[in-house]
Design a protein around this motif. Structure first.
Motif, mmCIF file in Angstrom:
data_model
loop_
_atom_site.group_PDB
_atom_site.id
_atom_site.type_symbol
_atom_site.label_atom_id
_atom_site.label_comp_id
_atom_site.label_asym_id
_atom_site.label_seq_id
_atom_site.Cartn_x
_atom_site.Cartn_y
_atom_site.Cartn_z
ATOM 1 N N TYR A 112 0.844 -1.206 0.000
ATOM 2 C CA TYR A 112 0.000 0.000 0.000
ATOM 3 C C TYR A 112 0.871 1.246 0.000
ATOM 4 C CZ TYR A 112 -3.435 3.392 1.718
ATOM 5 O OH TYR A 112 -4.242 4.495 1.878
ATOM 6 N N ALA A 113 1.928 1.248 0.801
ATOM 7 C CA ALA A 113 2.812 2.411 0.862
ATOM 8 C C ALA A 113 3.561 2.596 -0.458
ATOM 9 C CB ALA A 113 3.809 2.243 2.010
ATOM 10 N N PHE A 114 4.054 1.507 -1.042
ATOM 11 C CA PHE A 114 4.784 1.608 -2.307
ATOM 12 C C PHE A 114 3.887 2.119 -3.432
ATOM 13 C CE2 PHE A 114 8.011 -1.523 -0.664
ATOM 14 C CZ PHE A 114 9.099 -0.674 -0.801
ATOM 15 N N ASP A 115 2.624 1.767 -3.401
ATOM 16 C CA ASP A 115 1.740 2.116 -4.511
ATOM 17 C C ASP A 115 1.067 3.478 -4.336
ATOM 18 O OD1 ASP A 115 0.362 1.153 -7.005
ATOM 19 O OD2 ASP A 115 -1.402 1.511 -5.757
ATOM 20 N N ARG A 116 0.831 3.885 -3.103
ATOM 21 C CA ARG A 116 0.016 5.070 -2.884
ATOM 22 C C ARG A 116 0.804 6.301 -2.430
ATOM 23 N NH1 ARG A 116 -3.546 2.301 -5.370
ATOM 24 N NH2 ARG A 116 -5.729 2.277 -4.649
ATOM 25 N N ASP A 175 -9.867 5.738 -2.594
ATOM 26 C CA ASP A 175 -9.138 6.240 -1.425
ATOM 27 C C ASP A 175 -9.567 7.667 -1.114
ATOM 28 O OD1 ASP A 175 -7.934 3.967 -2.400
ATOM 29 O OD2 ASP A 175 -5.918 4.583 -1.845
ATOM 30 N N GLU A 176 -9.625 8.487 -2.156
ATOM 31 C CA GLU A 176 -9.954 9.897 -1.967
ATOM 32 C C GLU A 176 -11.370 10.065 -1.421
ATOM 33 O OE1 GLU A 176 -9.330 11.494 -5.810
ATOM 34 O OE2 GLU A 176 -7.137 11.262 -5.760
ATOM 35 N N ALA A 177 -12.279 9.235 -1.895
ATOM 36 C CA ALA A 177 -13.662 9.322 -1.402
ATOM 37 C C ALA A 177 -13.729 8.935 0.067
ATOM 38 C CB ALA A 177 -14.563 8.418 -2.234
ATOM 39 N N LEU A 220 -6.956 1.458 4.274
ATOM 40 C CA LEU A 220 -6.306 0.159 4.088
ATOM 41 C C LEU A 220 -7.208 -0.971 4.553
ATOM 42 C CD1 LEU A 220 -3.727 -1.460 3.386
ATOM 43 C CD2 LEU A 220 -2.970 -1.070 5.736
ATOM 44 N N ARG A 221 -7.887 -0.765 5.658
ATOM 45 C CA ARG A 221 -8.699 -1.834 6.257
ATOM 46 C C ARG A 221 -10.050 -1.995 5.571
ATOM 47 N NH1 ARG A 221 -12.352 -1.671 10.619
ATOM 48 N NH2 ARG A 221 -11.849 0.545 10.874
ATOM 49 N N LEU A 222 -10.681 -0.880 5.218
ATOM 50 C CA LEU A 222 -12.058 -0.939 4.721
ATOM 51 C C LEU A 222 -12.166 -0.924 3.203
ATOM 52 C CD1 LEU A 222 -13.672 1.557 7.258
ATOM 53 C CD2 LEU A 222 -13.645 -0.952 7.370
ATOM 54 N N VAL A 223 -11.157 -0.412 2.509
ATOM 55 C CA VAL A 223 -11.218 -0.301 1.049
ATOM 56 C C VAL A 223 -10.238 -1.266 0.387
ATOM 57 C CG1 VAL A 223 -10.947 1.242 -0.925
ATOM 58 C CG2 VAL A 223 -11.927 2.111 1.213
ATOM 59 N N ILE A 224 -8.973 -1.153 0.751
ATOM 60 C CA ILE A 224 -7.937 -1.928 0.079
ATOM 61 C C ILE A 224 -8.032 -3.411 0.411
ATOM 62 C CG2 ILE A 224 -5.460 -2.224 -0.203
ATOM 63 C CD1 ILE A 224 -6.581 0.319 -1.438
ATOM 64 N N LEU A 225 -8.195 -3.717 1.678
ATOM 65 C CA LEU A 225 -8.205 -5.126 2.097
ATOM 66 C C LEU A 225 -9.296 -5.942 1.408
ATOM 67 C CD1 LEU A 225 -7.105 -7.376 3.882
ATOM 68 C CD2 LEU A 225 -8.548 -6.543 5.745
ATOM 69 N N PRO A 226 -10.557 -5.497 1.380
ATOM 70 C CA PRO A 226 -11.583 -6.314 0.710
ATOM 71 C C PRO A 226 -11.342 -6.481 -0.794
ATOM 72 C CG PRO A 226 -12.589 -4.684 2.169
ATOM 73 C CD PRO A 226 -11.153 -4.313 2.045
#
Length: 272
Positions: free
Chosen positions: A87-91, A165-167, A179-185
């Motif tokens: 997540y850190a590398f990409d965002r 992410d922005e939303a 990370l927990r609510l958007v990226i993980l699922p």
């Protein structure tokens, strides 16, 4: 015509890969007298489970149980570290980002084994008193499998729109919440693929597990199989029986999670 050639090539490759497996299974079912017959007996023999009984009596089931614990611990640790790292590398943009990412990519071959790092690892672990402990191999396995997991997950994150992410941030979410609510699922397939790769890589590791642990109670599967290669020769019956038993968990994983692996790798490491 091209489809027929591709199918034929696939069948040939499948046959070449299945022959050693079938031969090993048949050998594991042979009595000692049938193992050394010439010409070799393929099907005309009386099957026996004596080799499997010998393997079980040697404590091989305990070795398999210990290895499962090692692999599960490795998968949990690797995914827990790989997801926020990817997540850190990409965002985010931060100093030496590209250099660190190149270092991660260059470290991916560690997932296939790291014999070159065995001596320094052994020296460091010995000085720190970390050898021959229950956490020794999971710690090494996690370090080996982490680069591959980061790369697979990062490839999937590249396909997740940043607008999500922005939303979420606009609604008051923190980066951890994103990370927990958007990226993980949305990255479950990549997590599954990375987890399976980490499990299989840890299960098949031999070099570090042979040197770093010498306590029989902590010995994983691969060194336990090697024990049937004695000083005076190989015990082919128990050797092939233990190898057959060691393959079963891997086959189960690929049967149950095969589609997840293909999906995760297609969205992940193949991308970009």
């Amino acid at each position: 015509m091209a489809g027929i050639l591709a199918t034929g090539l696939f069948l040939v490759l499948a046959l070449l890969n299945l022959i050693p497996l079938v031969w090993g299974v048949l050998t594991s079912l042979k009595a000692e007298a049938d193992l050394f017959k010439f010409p070799p007996v393929i099907f005309g023999f009386q099957p026996t489970l004596a080799n499997y009984e010998r393997v079980i009596e040697s404590g091989f089931l305990q070795n398999m149980q210990v290895t499962v614990l090692y692999c599960v611990g490795t998968v949990v640790a690797a995914l827990t570290l790989a997801l926020p790292a990817a997540y850190a590398f990409d965002r985010f943009e931060f100093p030496f980002r590209k250099t660190l990412l190149l270092l991660v990519v260059a470290s991916i071959p560690l997932s296939l084994g790291a014999a070159a790092l065995l001596i320094p690892n052994y020296i460091y672990f010995t000085r720190l008193g970390l050898t021959n402990n229950w956490f020794t191999l999971p710690l090494i396995y996690t370090a080996h499998q982490l680069p591959m997991a980061i790369w697979i997950i990062k490839g999937t994150l590249e396909g997740i729109p940043r607008e999500l992410d922005e939303a979420a941030v606009a609604d008051g979410a923190s980066h951890f919440d994103v990370l927990r609510l958007v990226i993980l699922p949305l990255s479950r397939s990549a997590l599954g693929a990375a987890g399976v790769m980490a499990f299989v890589g840890s299960w098949n590791e031999f070099v570090a597990s042979t040197v770093m642990v010498d306590n029989p109670a902590l010995r994983p599967v691969q060194p336990a199989i090697y024990n049937f290669i004695g000083y005076f020769g190989r015990e082919w019956g128990p050797l092939t029986a233990s190898a057959t038993m060691a393959i079963i968990p891997i086959l189960i994983i690929f049967i149950l999670l095969g589609r997840l692996i293909v999906s995760g790798l297609t969205k992940g490491s193949v991308k970009g």
